[in-house]
Design an enzyme around this catalytic site. Structure first.
Site: not given
Ligand code: NAD
Length: 245
Positions: A153, A157
């Site tokens: 991961y 990133k």
């Molecule tokens: P989440 O799991 O709630 O949502 C992820 C979304 O991505 C979902 O809608 C899922 O269906 C979609 N997705 C996954 N694989 C896919 C694919 N192959 N094609 C199309 N869509 C796809 O996660 P989140 O926390 O909302 O994360 C959103 C972004 O933020 C991600 O890139 C994650 O890495 C990043 N992020 C999240 C956090 C956190 O603490 N939640 C921290 C840093 C970064």
């Protein structure tokens, strides 16, 4: 202010979590939103609930180059030219390096990093031709500082940061900006499985003493994508309550 009035925004992973908050924020700012998700029904349902009208949901695995290209083309045919692309879709397959399988590595790199390439590659010709618009990639603070159990991961990133800066340099002379937001720990499905003890440990390292909410990230993406950030490109903005500084 409705700074996205008459503009089309495409948000990957827009059916829940941070992506959904981004769709809500951009729709509230006047954008017509293409919500992209792996599950077409969930994407369509999310699009229906957004403020305003004309939004649409599409099923697409962003890691699949042909599907990404076809989906972007379809969204442009249906809604109009894309002005803002938010590469938000992301997954985790956390485990220590010794236990990490080759598939754990490939899947995460394919969705998080190649997915952003696929969508950006599909969108960039139109953006450059129109000489306006912007791209925002959603990375993570883990891409800046690393994290035990997240080598795949963190690498995806950190890769996004290099991608963001390269795209920013390439597209700046053509009037298109590209930035990244690096969230800290945000309350979504992705982090809902954390033990209370882990959450407390995390909070102890956050100067603002709370985890983030999806809206905390979405408002920064709205700013970066919009006209207020017209002289900002190639940047990685952390949204983490001061955890990394
Ligand atoms: P989440 O799991 O709630 O949502 C992820 C979304 O991505 C979902 O809608 C899922 O269906 C979609 N997705 C996954 N694989 C896919 C694919 N192959 N094609 C199309 N869509 C796809 O996660 P989140 O926390 O909302 O994360 C959103 C972004 O933020 C991600 O890139 C994650 O890495 C990043 N992020 C999240 C956090 C956190 O603490 N939640 C921290 C840093 C970064």
């Amino acid at each position: 202010m409705r700074e996205f009035e008459g503009r089309v925004a495409l948000v990957t992973g827009g059916s829940r979590g941070i992506g959904r908050a981004v769709c809500e924020e951009l729709a509230a700012a006047g954008a017509t939103v293409a919500v992209i998700g792996r599950n077409g029904d969930a994407a369509a349902a999310a699009a229906k609930e957004l403020p305003g009208s004309g939004h649409a949901g599409y099923a697409c695995d962003v890691g699949d180059y042909d599907a990404a290209t076809a989906t972007l083309k379809q969204a442009e045919e249906d809604l109009g030219p894309i002005y803002t692309l938010v590469n938000n879709a992301g997954i985790t397959r956390d485990t220590l390096l010794l236990r990490m399988k080759s598939e754990d590595w490939d899947e995460v790199i394919n969705v998080n990093l190649k997915g952003a390439f696929n969508m950006t590659r599909a969108a960039c010709r139109g953006l450059m031709k129109r000489r306006e618009g912007s791209i925002v990639n959603v990375s993570s603070v883990v891409g800046l500082i690393g994290n035990a159990g997240q080598a795949n991961y963190a690498a995806s990133k950190a890769g996004l940061h290099g991608f963001t800066k390269s795209v920013a340099r390439e597209l700046a002379p053509r009037g298109v900006r590209c930035n990244a937001v690096a969230p800290g720990y945000i309350r979504t499905d992705m982090t809902s499985g954390l033990d209370q003890s882990v959450v407390e440990e995390l909070q102890a390292h956050i100067p603002m003493e709370r985890l983030g909410e999806p809206g905390d990230v979405a408002s920064v993406i709205r700013f970066l994508a919009g006209p207020g950030a017209r002289y900002i490109t190639g940047q990685v903005i952390t949204v983490d309550g001061g955890m990394v500084m």
